[in-house]
Each structure stands twice: as C-alpha cells, then as structure tokens.
Write a protein that holds these residues in place. Structure first.
Motif, PDB file in Angstrom:
ATOM      1  N   THR A 257       4.284   1.326  -7.057  1.00  0.00           N
ATOM      2  CA  THR A 257       4.322  -0.198  -6.132  1.00  0.00           C
ATOM      3  C   THR A 257       3.114  -1.002  -6.267  1.00  0.00           C
ATOM      4  OG1 THR A 257       4.798   0.357  -4.224  1.00  0.00           O
ATOM      5  CG2 THR A 257       6.977   0.367  -5.821  1.00  0.00           C
ATOM      6  N   HIS A 258       2.278   0.086  -5.629  1.00  0.00           N
ATOM      7  CA  HIS A 258       0.803  -0.402  -4.566  1.00  0.00           C
ATOM      8  C   HIS A 258      -0.127   0.912  -4.317  1.00  0.00           C
ATOM      9  CE1 HIS A 258       3.532  -0.800  -1.578  1.00  0.00           C
ATOM     10  NE2 HIS A 258       2.440  -0.821  -0.626  1.00  0.00           N
ATOM     11  N   TYR A 259      -1.134  -0.093  -3.901  1.00  0.00           N
ATOM     12  CA  TYR A 259      -2.162   1.795  -3.918  1.00  0.00           C
ATOM     13  C   TYR A 259      -2.605   2.118  -2.630  1.00  0.00           C
ATOM     14  CZ  TYR A 259      -2.184   0.509  -8.914  1.00  0.00           C
ATOM     15  OH  TYR A 259      -1.680   0.072 -10.211  1.00  0.00           O
TER      16      TYR A 259
ATOM     17  N   GLY B 101       9.674  -1.933  -3.494  1.00  0.00           N
ATOM     18  CA  GLY B 101       8.086  -1.365  -2.504  1.00  0.00           C
ATOM     19  C   GLY B 101       7.981  -2.160  -1.785  1.00  0.00           C
ATOM     20  N   ASP B 102       6.927  -2.417  -1.112  1.00  0.00           N
ATOM     21  CA  ASP B 102       6.592  -3.031   0.297  1.00  0.00           C
ATOM     22  C   ASP B 102       6.134  -4.170   0.510  1.00  0.00           C
ATOM     23  OD1 ASP B 102       6.593  -0.422   0.850  1.00  0.00           O
ATOM     24  OD2 ASP B 102       4.349   0.087   1.583  1.00  0.00           O
ATOM     25  N   THR B 103       7.326  -4.938   0.851  1.00  0.00           N
ATOM     26  CA  THR B 103       7.374  -6.683   1.090  1.00  0.00           C
ATOM     27  C   THR B 103       8.043  -6.946   2.019  1.00  0.00           C
ATOM     28  OG1 THR B 103       8.000  -8.506  -1.072  1.00  0.00           O
ATOM     29  CG2 THR B 103       9.043  -6.067  -0.797  1.00  0.00           C
TER      30      THR B 103
ATOM     31  N   TYR C 229      15.488   1.953   2.618  1.00  0.00           N
ATOM     32  CA  TYR C 229      15.097   2.998   2.204  1.00  0.00           C
ATOM     33  C   TYR C 229      13.201   3.460   2.519  1.00  0.00           C
ATOM     34  CZ  TYR C 229      11.432   2.575  -1.202  1.00  0.00           C
ATOM     35  OH  TYR C 229      10.108   1.087  -1.785  1.00  0.00           O
ATOM     36  N   HIS C 230      12.226   2.088   2.845  1.00  0.00           N
ATOM     37  CA  HIS C 230      11.557   2.401   3.460  1.00  0.00           C
ATOM     38  C   HIS C 230      10.958   2.495   4.678  1.00  0.00           C
ATOM     39  CE1 HIS C 230       6.457   1.471   3.885  1.00  0.00           C
ATOM     40  NE2 HIS C 230       6.373   2.235   2.939  1.00  0.00           N
ATOM     41  N   LEU C 231      11.205   2.636   5.510  1.00  0.00           N
ATOM     42  CA  LEU C 231      12.250   2.282   6.702  1.00  0.00           C
ATOM     43  C   LEU C 231      10.718   2.573   8.078  1.00  0.00           C
ATOM     44  CD1 LEU C 231      15.222   4.800   7.319  1.00  0.00           C
ATOM     45  CD2 LEU C 231      15.239   1.992   6.137  1.00  0.00           C
TER      46      LEU C 231
ATOM     47  N   SER D  59       7.628   5.759   6.080  1.00  0.00           N
ATOM     48  CA  SER D  59       6.358   4.858   5.766  1.00  0.00           C
ATOM     49  C   SER D  59       5.830   5.934   6.715  1.00  0.00           C
ATOM     50  CB  SER D  59       7.099   3.591   6.636  1.00  0.00           C
ATOM     51  OG  SER D  59       7.332   3.319   7.871  1.00  0.00           O
ATOM     52  N   PRO D  60       4.376   5.394   6.701  1.00  0.00           N
ATOM     53  CA  PRO D  60       3.339   6.157   7.244  1.00  0.00           C
ATOM     54  C   PRO D  60       3.275   6.062   8.648  1.00  0.00           C
ATOM     55  CG  PRO D  60       2.322   3.960   5.887  1.00  0.00           C
ATOM     56  CD  PRO D  60       3.671   3.488   5.953  1.00  0.00           C
ATOM     57  N   LEU D  61       3.992   5.193   8.955  1.00  0.00           N
ATOM     58  CA  LEU D  61       4.471   4.851  10.926  1.00  0.00           C
ATOM     59  C   LEU D  61       5.375   6.342  10.993  1.00  0.00           C
ATOM     60  CD1 LEU D  61       4.817   1.008  12.173  1.00  0.00           C
ATOM     61  CD2 LEU D  61       2.674   3.333  12.715  1.00  0.00           C
TER      62      LEU D  61
ATOM     63  N   SER E 191      -1.420   4.419   0.627  1.00  0.00           N
ATOM     64  CA  SER E 191      -1.285   5.748   0.323  1.00  0.00           C
ATOM     65  C   SER E 191       0.223   6.625   0.279  1.00  0.00           C
ATOM     66  CB  SER E 191      -2.646   6.915   1.422  1.00  0.00           C
ATOM     67  OG  SER E 191      -1.604   6.502   2.236  1.00  0.00           O
ATOM     68  N   ASP E 192       0.856   6.013   1.145  1.00  0.00           N
ATOM     69  CA  ASP E 192       2.135   6.530   0.863  1.00  0.00           C
ATOM     70  C   ASP E 192       2.657   6.392   0.229  1.00  0.00           C
ATOM     71  OD1 ASP E 192       1.972   3.434   1.981  1.00  0.00           O
ATOM     72  OD2 ASP E 192       4.427   3.871   3.287  1.00  0.00           O
ATOM     73  N   HIS E 193       2.187   5.591  -0.732  1.00  0.00           N
ATOM     74  CA  HIS E 193       3.017   5.015  -2.421  1.00  0.00           C
ATOM     75  C   HIS E 193       2.079   6.568  -3.593  1.00  0.00           C
ATOM     76  CE1 HIS E 193       5.685   2.291  -0.785  1.00  0.00           C
ATOM     77  NE2 HIS E 193       4.402   2.253  -0.202  1.00  0.00           N
ATOM     78  N   ILE E 194       1.185   6.693  -3.132  1.00  0.00           N
ATOM     79  CA  ILE E 194       0.473   7.302  -4.591  1.00  0.00           C
ATOM     80  C   ILE E 194      -0.261   9.070  -4.234  1.00  0.00           C
ATOM     81  CG2 ILE E 194      -0.216   5.343  -5.519  1.00  0.00           C
ATOM     82  CD1 ILE E 194      -2.873   5.631  -3.997  1.00  0.00           C
TER      83      ILE E 194
HETATM   84 ZN    ZN Z   1       4.218   1.881   2.357  1.00  0.00          ZN
END
Ligand code: ZN
Ligand code: ZN
Length: 347
Positions: free
Chosen positions: A110-112, A226-228, A301-303, A60-62, A114-117
């Motif tokens: 999944t959404h916009y 995605g992120d949820t 997966y998106h830890l 994830s971004p962190l 930055s860490d997804h696009i």
């Molecule tokens: Zn994310």
C-alpha cells in the motif's frame, strides 16, 4: 468404595508413569516427534470455495505487542493467493494460518512505511525454497522499484549462499530476486477471468502515493485501506463492498498515552504520537461513511495503538457500533461465492 478409590489411584499413577516414559525417554520422544513431522509434512492447506481473507498482522508501529504482527492481509481463493503488505512478524501468522505459500501469486504494497514492507525478504525466501518457479512479483505505486532494488541488493549474498549450498536446480538464481511491478493508482492493477484487483489513492500525508486495494472475486468483494484518513476516494471505491478492513486510530487510547509520556518527560515520543493523529483514520470517523457506502462489514485492522489487553480494547471501542469488528491476528473472514454470507472465524 475404598477399593474403587484405590483402583482409581492406581490407574492415575500408571497413566502418569506412561506420560513420563513417553515424554522423558528417547524412545518415547522419538515416537512423538516422528508423528508430529508426519502430520506437518502431510498437511494440506485448507481449501475454501470462495474469497477467504485472513488478518496476518493487525498492529501498527506504535506499541510492539507480541500478540500482534504488523500490517498484513492475506486473500486466498481456490485459484489465487495474494498478500497485501507484509509487516514485521507477519510470516509467523502466514505459517500459523496454513496459507498456501507454495502458490503465492504476488504481494501488493500500500505504501513504503517500514511496518508494511519489513517482511518482504522473508516471504520471498520462504516461497523460493518451497519451489516457486518464477520471481516473486511485488506490486505497488511508484517507488516500488527502488524498494525492491534495495532489498534485492541487501539479500544478494544470502541468495548466492543458498544457491551455492543447495544447487542451481533446487534454487535457480534467476528466481531469487523479487520483481517490482509499478502501477498508477486509480486503475485495475491485476486481473484474470475470476479476480480483479484495483488500486485507489488514499490520504496518508506526507506519504504519497499511498493506496488502498479492492479485490473482487465471484461476486464477493473486500477492500483493504492501508494507512489513511477517512478518505472519500476509499468510500467511492468501496461502494457496496462485502468487507472493508480499515486503518483505525483511537483518540480515547492515544490521548492519555501522550499525556502520560509528556508528564514523565519521555523524549521525542509525545511529539511523534501527536504527529500520527492526522494521518490515520479516527475510529469514530468511519462507521457512518461505511454505512452510507453500503459496506456490509467494517473491520478495523491497523490498530493505532494496538490494544494490549481487554481493558485497552474496551477503551479503543468507545463510541463504536457493536457491529464494527476489531481484528486480532488470524481473524478469518470467509465470503462464499453464490451467497451473501460473511462467516467470521475468531482466532
Ligand atoms: Zn502503518
Ligand atoms: Zn503508514
């Protein structure tokens, strides 16, 4: 005995000498390099008769771990190759996994965040120079047109240089820009005779729309969150899925990080870390819901935050059933058609 020892010493010395000659002389280096190039260009991506899912980014971004790229999942069948999100550094994993980039069908977002696009331009360029014959479709909920228009403008000069340099026949200018395809969540968003991809709304406030995807192929199924948060909509869509790859936030890891940053008077970060708590799924909120939905394998997966070592990973896992898998980059899940097996390949 002494003679044997001497003979072994001589053999070891000769082997070391050959090693030096091969690696330190131009003739030896050239021979090694030619062989490596032959292997690289002759290679064919692995084929597998079923649905193959590869984690090309588990972070994830962190926490920017060099061990993990940002969010990206590859879904490959003998006929299809789709990417779901392409965060920073994911192209490296796509390459390491030997995915068939010359036949990429499209990218779903999944959404916009930055860490997804972030890697969209790299994925577009890599596949363009490998002979893709039509613009790369990038699918997403409303907003995708704006994102793609922005990337296309930012990389317009880059594309023009490449076409000017290599010629229109090799790099046709009409194939260079990405093509946005917007859809309304809650629908089948892509389909052919063998594969169906549907999108459903998830909960990642204040980001809306944010979607997850379900992919069905040959009686096998995978869901990508995605992120949820732990979202009812996701578990409804994921009923009886073979594999669910889900976003996951560990309070056991995050809380001490917030405390540490607060007591060290680090600016901004403690509040940011606090703010993310309510828009990712708590690790402990998912296993029961997944079992109730008949999901066969739950993978995180998106830890958030991505554990940097085995001790942090043990903390991240606290309270989880052993059956939950914490994905690493290049974790691969094979779902053969005509079977209920889930074959897990550790990276
Ligand atoms: Zn994310
Ligand atoms: Zn997000």
């Amino acid at each position: 005995m002494k003679k044997l020892f001497l003979a072994l010493v001589v053999i070891a010395g000769l082997a070391a000498l050959v090693g030096v000659i091969v690696t330190r002389t131009e003739v030896g280096q050239n021979a090694l390099f030619e062989r490596a190039m032959q292997t690289q260009f002759a290679r064919t991506p692995d084929t597998f008769d079923g649905l193959r899912v590869v984690v090309c980014g588990s972070a994830s971004p962190l926490g920017n771990s060099p061990e993990r790229a940002q969010a990206c999942i590859a879904v490959v069948t003998p006929e299809h190759f789709f990417l779901f999100d392409v965060g920073a550094r994911s192209p490296l994993r796509i390459s390491q996994a030997r995915l068939p980039t010359n036949r990429l069908n499209g990218v779903f977002i999944t959404h916009y965040h930055s860490d997804h696009i972030a890697a969209l331009p790299d994925v577009n360029l890599t596949t363009w120079v490998q002979g893709r014959s039509a613009p790369l479709p990038v699918y997403g909920p409303p907003g995708i047109e704006r994102v793609i228009e922005g990337f296309n403008i930012a990389y317009e000069l880059d594309r023009s240089y490449r076409t000017a340099h290599h010629g229109e026949e090799l790099l046709p200018p009409n194939v260079g820009p990405m093509q946005a395809v917007a859809f309304a969540p809650g629908n089948v968003v892509w389909q052919d005779e063998r594969m169906t991809i549907s999108a459903f709304a998830v909960e990642h406030p204040p980001i809306a729309p944010a979607v997850g995807y379900r992919i069905d192929y040959g009686g096998r199924s995978v869901v990508i969150s995605g992120d949820t948060n732990a979202a009812d909509g996701l578990f409804a869509a994921a009923q009886n899925a073979d594999l669910v790859l889900h976003d996951a936030l560990s309070r056991a890891m995050l809380d001490p990080m917030i405390e540490g940053a607060t007591s060290a008077n680090v600016p901004v970060l403690p509040q940011i870390m606090n703010d993310v708590i309510d828009y990712h799924a708590d690790t402990l909120s998912l296993p029961d819901a997944a079992a109730a939905a008949g999901i066969r394998q739950l993978v995180y997966y998106h830890l958030v935050p991505a554990p940097p070592n085995s001790i942090a990973e043990a903390i991240f896992r606290r309270g989880l059933p052993d059956s939950v898998i914490l994905a690493q980059d290049l974790h691969t899940f094979d779902l053969p058609t005509g079977s209920s097996d889930i074959i897990v390949h550790e990276p």
